[in-house]
Write a protein that holds these residues in place. Structure first.
Motif, PDB file in Angstrom:
ATOM      1  N   PHE A   3      -2.873  -6.097   4.827  1.00  0.00           N
ATOM      2  CA  PHE A   3      -3.073  -7.371   5.334  1.00  0.00           C
ATOM      3  C   PHE A   3      -2.370  -8.380   4.748  1.00  0.00           C
ATOM      4  N   LEU A   4      -2.338  -8.478   3.288  1.00  0.00           N
ATOM      5  CA  LEU A   4      -1.597  -9.514   2.739  1.00  0.00           C
ATOM      6  C   LEU A   4       0.166  -9.034   2.717  1.00  0.00           C
ATOM      7  N   LEU A   5       0.455  -7.843   2.785  1.00  0.00           N
ATOM      8  CA  LEU A   5       1.737  -7.330   3.140  1.00  0.00           C
ATOM      9  C   LEU A   5       2.360  -7.982   4.491  1.00  0.00           C
ATOM     10  N   HIS A   6       1.515  -7.911   5.491  1.00  0.00           N
ATOM     11  CA  HIS A   6       1.754  -8.562   6.849  1.00  0.00           C
ATOM     12  C   HIS A   6       1.738  -9.856   7.011  1.00  0.00           C
ATOM     13  N   VAL A   7       0.988 -10.665   5.996  1.00  0.00           N
ATOM     14  CA  VAL A   7       1.211 -12.182   5.882  1.00  0.00           C
ATOM     15  C   VAL A   7       2.305 -12.518   5.241  1.00  0.00           C
ATOM     16  N   ILE A   8       2.714 -11.535   4.325  1.00  0.00           N
ATOM     17  CA  ILE A   8       3.760 -12.211   3.324  1.00  0.00           C
ATOM     18  C   ILE A   8       5.383 -11.479   4.258  1.00  0.00           C
ATOM     19  N   GLN A   9       5.139 -10.722   5.187  1.00  0.00           N
ATOM     20  CA  GLN A   9       6.221 -10.219   5.879  1.00  0.00           C
ATOM     21  C   GLN A   9       5.679  -9.759   6.983  1.00  0.00           C
ATOM     22  N   SER A  10       6.373 -10.392   8.043  1.00  0.00           N
ATOM     23  CA  SER A  10       5.756 -10.236   9.436  1.00  0.00           C
ATOM     24  C   SER A  10       6.015  -8.809   9.928  1.00  0.00           C
ATOM     25  N   ALA A  11       7.324  -8.276   9.542  1.00  0.00           N
ATOM     26  CA  ALA A  11       7.481  -6.853  10.331  1.00  0.00           C
ATOM     27  C   ALA A  11       8.054  -6.006   9.315  1.00  0.00           C
ATOM     28  N   PRO A  12       6.859  -5.640   8.164  1.00  0.00           N
ATOM     29  CA  PRO A  12       7.818  -4.689   7.112  1.00  0.00           C
ATOM     30  C   PRO A  12       7.972  -3.329   7.811  1.00  0.00           C
ATOM     31  N   GLY A  13       8.815  -2.738   7.016  1.00  0.00           N
ATOM     32  CA  GLY A  13       9.616  -1.174   7.513  1.00  0.00           C
ATOM     33  C   GLY A  13       8.356  -0.408   6.803  1.00  0.00           C
ATOM     34  N   MET A  14       8.467   0.838   7.348  1.00  0.00           N
ATOM     35  CA  MET A  14       7.312   1.905   7.022  1.00  0.00           C
ATOM     36  C   MET A  14       7.601   2.190   5.796  1.00  0.00           C
ATOM     37  N   LEU A  15       8.837   2.206   4.960  1.00  0.00           N
ATOM     38  CA  LEU A  15       8.648   2.468   3.556  1.00  0.00           C
ATOM     39  C   LEU A  15       8.118   1.292   2.961  1.00  0.00           C
ATOM     40  N   THR A  16       8.281   0.171   3.154  1.00  0.00           N
ATOM     41  CA  THR A  16       7.443  -0.872   2.475  1.00  0.00           C
ATOM     42  C   THR A  16       5.997  -0.747   2.721  1.00  0.00           C
ATOM     43  N   GLU A  17       5.462  -0.412   3.885  1.00  0.00           N
ATOM     44  CA  GLU A  17       4.035  -0.139   4.199  1.00  0.00           C
ATOM     45  C   GLU A  17       3.654   1.058   3.237  1.00  0.00           C
ATOM     46  N   GLN A  18       4.412   2.175   3.236  1.00  0.00           N
ATOM     47  CA  GLN A  18       4.036   3.238   2.343  1.00  0.00           C
ATOM     48  C   GLN A  18       3.961   2.748   0.790  1.00  0.00           C
ATOM     49  N   ALA A  19       4.964   2.080   0.392  1.00  0.00           N
ATOM     50  CA  ALA A  19       4.832   1.699  -1.093  1.00  0.00           C
ATOM     51  C   ALA A  19       3.561   0.930  -1.161  1.00  0.00           C
ATOM     52  N   VAL A  20       3.300  -0.166  -0.445  1.00  0.00           N
ATOM     53  CA  VAL A  20       2.039  -1.051  -0.532  1.00  0.00           C
ATOM     54  C   VAL A  20       0.540  -0.095  -0.529  1.00  0.00           C
ATOM     55  N   TYR A  21       0.788   0.675   0.358  1.00  0.00           N
ATOM     56  CA  TYR A  21      -0.538   1.459   0.782  1.00  0.00           C
ATOM     57  C   TYR A  21      -0.739   2.479  -0.550  1.00  0.00           C
ATOM     58  N   LEU A  22       0.219   3.295  -0.779  1.00  0.00           N
ATOM     59  CA  LEU A  22       0.218   4.169  -1.964  1.00  0.00           C
ATOM     60  C   LEU A  22      -0.126   3.608  -3.174  1.00  0.00           C
ATOM     61  N   THR A  23       0.286   2.089  -3.517  1.00  0.00           N
ATOM     62  CA  THR A  23      -0.017   1.428  -4.575  1.00  0.00           C
ATOM     63  C   THR A  23      -1.591   1.118  -4.834  1.00  0.00           C
ATOM     64  N   ALA A  24      -2.158   0.416  -3.548  1.00  0.00           N
ATOM     65  CA  ALA A  24      -3.346   0.240  -3.442  1.00  0.00           C
ATOM     66  C   ALA A  24      -4.219   1.328  -3.588  1.00  0.00           C
ATOM     67  N   SER A  25      -3.404   2.627  -2.810  1.00  0.00           N
ATOM     68  CA  SER A  25      -4.471   3.554  -2.914  1.00  0.00           C
ATOM     69  C   SER A  25      -4.589   4.230  -4.499  1.00  0.00           C
ATOM     70  N   GLY A  26      -3.610   4.210  -5.077  1.00  0.00           N
ATOM     71  CA  GLY A  26      -3.339   4.576  -6.620  1.00  0.00           C
ATOM     72  C   GLY A  26      -4.779   3.855  -7.359  1.00  0.00           C
ATOM     73  N   LEU A  27      -4.429   2.187  -7.419  1.00  0.00           N
ATOM     74  CA  LEU A  27      -5.494   1.814  -7.995  1.00  0.00           C
ATOM     75  C   LEU A  27      -6.896   1.899  -7.636  1.00  0.00           C
ATOM     76  N   ALA A  28      -7.133   2.234  -6.330  1.00  0.00           N
ATOM     77  CA  ALA A  28      -8.331   2.256  -5.674  1.00  0.00           C
ATOM     78  C   ALA A  28      -9.028   3.720  -6.440  1.00  0.00           C
ATOM     79  N   GLY A  29      -7.670   4.741  -6.300  1.00  0.00           N
ATOM     80  CA  GLY A  29      -8.208   6.083  -6.988  1.00  0.00           C
ATOM     81  C   GLY A  29      -8.518   6.092  -8.471  1.00  0.00           C
ATOM     82  N   VAL A  30      -7.997   5.011  -9.397  1.00  0.00           N
ATOM     83  CA  VAL A  30      -8.662   5.131 -10.795  1.00  0.00           C
ATOM     84  C   VAL A  30      -9.983   4.535 -10.800  1.00  0.00           C
ATOM     85  N   GLY A  31     -10.352   3.513  -9.867  1.00  0.00           N
ATOM     86  CA  GLY A  31     -11.723   2.862  -9.963  1.00  0.00           C
ATOM     87  C   GLY A  31     -12.428   4.019  -9.381  1.00  0.00           C
ATOM     88  N   ARG A  32     -12.139   4.616  -8.444  1.00  0.00           N
ATOM     89  CA  ARG A  32     -13.219   5.801  -7.926  1.00  0.00           C
ATOM     90  C   ARG A  32     -13.360   6.976  -8.802  1.00  0.00           C
TER      91      ARG A  32
END
Length: 179
Positions: free
Chosen positions: A110-139
C-alpha cells in the motif's frame, strides 16, 4: 536361547522410545530460512500471477493461507523437530503470526503504491520480499518462543519450572457415551 526381537506392539508415541532432539536456535533458524524462505520466494512469484485474476490483497491472502498451512507442517516436522505433525492448536497459533505477516506485506505494498502510482513488477517484488523477510524474522521468533516450545525450557523464564496442569479425568469412552 532365542535372540530378543523388538516388541512391535508398542506405539510410536510410547514413553520408552526417545523423542527426537530439537535442533538448537541456529540450526532451527537455518531450517526456517530454507523451508519458510523457499515457500516465501515461491509465494512471491505466485502472488502477482494470482493478482492478475483478482485484487492484490485477496491474492496475497489466498497465497498466505496456503503457504502458512504448508510451512506450519514443515516447521513442526523439520524446522523445530517436534517429531509429529502439528495439531489444530499449533496451526491456529501459527496463523496469528501469518496474519501479522499478511498485514505487514499489505501495508508495504500500500505504501509503495502511495509513493509510486505505477511501480514496476521488479519494484513490487523487492518491496514484497523485503516486507516478507522482516515478517519472517518475527515469525521465527514467535514460532520458536511460543508455538513449538514443547520439550524445551521456556527461554523467557529460564529459572522457573513450568506449572504442571492436571489432566482431565474424562476418558474417551465417557465422552462418547454422553455425545
Amino acid at each position: 536361547m532365542e535372540p530378543k526381537t523388538a516388541d512391535r506392539t508398542q506405539s510410536p508415541s510410547s514413553p520408552s522410545l526417545p523423542s527426537p532432539a530439537a535442533p538448537g536456535p541456529l540450526a532451527s533458524f537455518v531450517r526456517f530460512v530454507v523451508c519458510g524462505g523457499g515457500i516465501g520466494v515461491l509465494s512471491s512469484f505466485a502472488v502477482p500471477l494470482v493478482a492478475m485474476t483478482m485484487p492484490w490483497a485477496v491474492a496475497n491472502a489466498v497465497i498466505t493461507v496456503v503457504s502458512t498451512l504448508l510451512c506450519t507442517e514443515l516447521h513442526a516436522l523439520f524446522t523445530f523437530g517436534t517429531g509429529r505433525r502439528p495439531g489444530r492448536r499449533r496451526h491456529l497459533q501459527s496463523s496469528g503470526s501469518a496474519a501479522a505477516a499478511y498485514a505487514l506485506t499489505c501495508a508495504a505494498m500500500f505504501l509503495l503504491h502511495v509513493i509510486q502510482s505505477a511501480p514496476g513488477m521488479l519494484t513490487e517484488q523487492a518491496v514484497y520480499l523485503t516486507a516478507s523477510g522482516l515478517a519472517g524474522v518475527g515469525r521465527f521468533l514467535v514460532l520458536r518462543l511460543f508455538v513449538f516450545t514443547s520439550g524445551r525450557k521456556s527461554p523467557l523464564r529460564p529459572g522457573r519450572p513450568a506449572l504442571p496442569l492436571p489432566r482431565p479425568a474424562l476418558t474417551q469412552a465417557a465422552v462418547a457415551a454422553t455425545c
